[in-house]
Design an enzyme around this catalytic site. Structure first.
Site, PDB file in Angstrom:
ATOM      1  N   HIS A 244       0.870  -1.177   0.000  1.00 47.99           N
ATOM      2  CA  HIS A 244       0.000   0.000   0.000  1.00 47.99           C
ATOM      3  C   HIS A 244       0.914   1.238   0.000  1.00 47.99           C
ATOM      4  CE1 HIS A 244      -2.869   2.887   1.779  1.00 47.99           C
ATOM      5  NE2 HIS A 244      -3.823   2.052   1.433  1.00 47.99           N
TER       6      HIS A 244
ATOM      7  N   LYS B 270     -10.663  -1.048  10.198  1.00 43.66           N
ATOM      8  CA  LYS B 270     -10.770  -2.217   9.322  1.00 43.66           C
ATOM      9  C   LYS B 270     -11.195  -3.461  10.103  1.00 43.66           C
ATOM     10  CE  LYS B 270      -7.382  -0.547   5.959  1.00 43.66           C
ATOM     11  NZ  LYS B 270      -8.163   0.028   4.869  1.00 43.66           N
TER      12      LYS B 270
ATOM     13  N   GLN C  78      -4.565  -5.294   6.864  1.00 45.68           N
ATOM     14  CA  GLN C  78      -5.534  -6.192   6.226  1.00 45.68           C
ATOM     15  C   GLN C  78      -5.659  -7.527   6.949  1.00 45.68           C
ATOM     16  OE1 GLN C  78      -7.651  -5.469   3.858  1.00 45.68           O
ATOM     17  NE2 GLN C  78      -6.845  -3.427   3.447  1.00 45.68           N
TER      18      GLN C  78
ATOM     19  N   ASP D  42       2.925  -4.782   8.284  1.00 48.74           N
ATOM     20  CA  ASP D  42       1.710  -3.986   8.145  1.00 48.74           C
ATOM     21  C   ASP D  42       0.526  -4.950   8.205  1.00 48.74           C
ATOM     22  OD1 ASP D  42      -0.473  -2.545   7.360  1.00 48.74           O
ATOM     23  OD2 ASP D  42       0.331  -1.910   5.412  1.00 48.74           O
TER      24      ASP D  42
ATOM     25  N   CYS E 178      -4.601   2.291  -3.808  1.00 43.95           N
ATOM     26  CA  CYS E 178      -3.393   2.865  -3.172  1.00 43.95           C
ATOM     27  C   CYS E 178      -2.199   1.946  -3.362  1.00 43.95           C
ATOM     28  CB  CYS E 178      -3.621   3.155  -1.689  1.00 43.95           C
ATOM     29  SG  CYS E 178      -4.883   4.367  -1.399  1.00 43.95           S
TER      30      CYS E 178
END
Lengths: 412, 145
Positions: free
Chosen positions: A124, A227, A204, A201, A367
């Site tokens: 991203h 999220k 997600q 990261d 993104c």
């Protein structure tokens, strides 16, 4: 919860009970943001009605209550990702701020000229731009892990790109475009063997699969509340205590200090050193409620449910000749995200047409412009599932997809 | 939202037609227009003769609305003076922003009136106006040089 039933779960999400363009709403843009259950909404409302004060600052009851709520939220996050101590949990504005904090407070202090930073081509923008900045300012090199034809990072690629010049590997646990779950443990083990640190990261992954930062041996791990059914504007930075202790503060100001004189300051201990200014306590309360909701449903149930939905949807899509799925076409190390294109149709037209069928999906570059360039496509349409999606949702989606080309003047 | 009002025959035809999608020989102005959030990416090419747009074309890619809007615009501006083309840009943007509601004022937009309904779809407005903003930029830069 003994029997996982998305129809019952849906009752907790009043927003989903509406019509869009005269059709039953099917919300399949969970990769962008998720909807909030009553439990989360009410927790924030209750906090505002009964406990709101500025934490850590007052001797009065409301300040004390707010402090308690904030600390409880932090402990809930700690337990959720299995950090070893509450000192390792820092609240930020979101995954983006967490990554920027790491780039500035860790990257700028530890990356030297000719060092290398490794990220994946599927990152991203929030995990690309901060490292571009560090690399430029420090005269370091930004190296990319590329994907194979299935959208995966191979062992060979890991060994080719991570070397003794590598100081930082920063990588998404799960691709927000392709749904690929990257081989994080392998990357962490290899990076550690040559002395690099690894930032994961988890924006997600955390909402959908079990995360254990100690098991992953992550040096840093970031994610956002919105999220995983929590509020926007709050997220988490996990870091190993010994690394966080060596880092300088990111933002300076109130509540992150120990002593301040006219010319000098010393800083508060972890985690407060990284939490300048008044914090988003209602956000923390909402995040706590969201994690409690996930625990109540069971993260493994969520993973399993999304896997079924994704498998079923991919089977349906693979049988439509003009639909092309990007990334993995089987469920091995893949989560509930499917990116696709339709022959002769731009993804934006696909999204508009599906919207008219009540189906909310994302279209664009997500993104992740370098990934789009790497895949040689301008954009994709993306379906992303969550616990409240049903087989009926999938049927409505597929029905919409089968009509897209007709609206644009093609025979089928 | 009525898809019939958006994906009309005219829009479909322009989206599929490639009569304006080509490179010009020795264009006087080349201007790229891009919607970063969605990936529509066009390059407008103009051939000028004094103050007249003698020829125009575009290359690039994007959604049906951006492609059709660009193609329709090119059909319209060929043979116009720069001042007339700029006037059309303002009228088109005024139509999409719903600032011009007098239909007689819109008549000069000819086929581009087919995009009027986009004003009811906020998510797609930027697709419709991309080419027109790009033309404005192109002309502004042409004047500088």
């Amino acid at each position: 919860m003994h029997n996982f039933d998305p129809e019952i779960i849906k009752n907790d999400f009043p927003i989903l009970n509406q019509k869009v363009n005269g059709k039953r709403l099917v919300y399949l843009d969970n990769g962008a943001t998720t909807q909030k259950p009553n439990q989360v909404i009410n927790s924030m409302k209750d906090y505002c009605l009964s406990s709101h004060g500025n934490p850590h600052r007052g001797a009065h009851q409301l300040s004390i209550k707010a402090t308690e709520e904030y600390d409880l939220a932090k402990e809930t996050v700690r337990a959720f990702i299995n950090a070893s101590s509450i000192e390792e949990i820092i609240f930020t504005k979101g995954a983006t701020e967490s990554l920027n904090l790491l780039a500035l407070s860790y990257g700028m202090e530890n990356v030297k000229e000719n060092d290398e930073i490794v990220i994946a081509i599927s990152e991203h923008h929030s995990n690309i731009l901060p490292w571009q900045r560090v690399a430029k300012l420090k005269g370091a090199k930004l190296n990319y892990l590329y994907l194979n034809d299935e959208g995966r990072i191979t062992t060979e690629e890991i060994k080719n790109k991570i070397n003794d010049k590598t100081k930082i590997v920063s990588i998404a646990h799960m691709s927000n475009v392709l749904g690929t779950i990257h081989p994080i443990k392998e990357i962490v083990d290899y990076a550690h063997s040559i002395g690099a640190i690894v930032i994961i990261d988890g924006a997600q992954s955390t909402p959908h699969i079990k995360v254990d930062v100690q098991d992953l041996d992550a040096d840093f791990f970031v994610f956002s509340a919105h999220k995983l059914m929590g509020p926007m504007g709050i997220g988490v930075l996990y870091g190993k205590k010994e690394l966080l202790e060596e880092m300088s503060p990111f933002l300076l100001g109130g509540d992150m200090i120990e002593y301040v004189t006219e010319q000098e300051a010393t800083f508060a201990p972890l985690p407060f050193k990284f939490e300048a200014g008044t914090q988003n306590v209602e956000g923390a309360v909402g995040l706590k409620a969201a994690i409690e909701y996930i625990k109540y449903i069971g993260i493994d149930n969520i993973t399993e449910h999304e896997k079924k939905l994704t498998e079923y949807t991919m089977d349906k899509l693979l049988s439509i000749p003009y639909v092309n799925i990007q990334g993995p076409k089987n469920m091995e190390n893949k989560a509930g995200i499917i990116s696709f294109t339709i022959d002769d149709v731009h993804p934006h037209d696909t999204a508009t047409i599906l919207d008219s069928y009540g189906v909310a999906i994302r279209s664009g570059h997500h993104c992740a412009q370098p990934l789009m360039k790497y895949l040689n496509i301008p954009a994709t349409s993306r379906i992303s599932f969550y616990l409240y999606n049903t087989m009926e949702d999938v049927e409505q989606l597929i029905d919409g997809i089968k009509n897209v080309r007709k609206w644009l003047g093609y025979g089928s | 939202m009525d898809l019939n009002a958006i994906y009309t025959q005219l829009i479909m035809e322009h989206n599929k037609s490639s009569h304006n999608k080509r490179d010009l020989e020795n264009p006087d102005i080349i201007e790229r227009g891009h919607n970063p959030s969605c990936g529509d990416d066009i390059t407008l090419e103009l051939k000028l003769n004094n103050n007249t747009i003698e020829d125009a074309s575009f290359v690039g890619h994007g959604c049906a609305i951006s492609q059709a809007s660009t193609s329709i615009m090119i059909d319209l501006i060929k043979g116009l003076s720069i001042a007339e083309a700029l006037d059309l840009v303002e009228t088109f943007i005024g139509m999409i922003k719903k600032e011009i509601i007098d239909d007689s004022e819109l008549e000069k937009l000819e086929d581009a009136i087919a995009l009027k309904n986009i004003s009811n779809m906020p998510a797609r407005v930027k697709c419709a106006v991309l080419a027109w903003h790009t033309l404005k930029e192109a002309i502004a830069k042409g004047h500088e040089s």
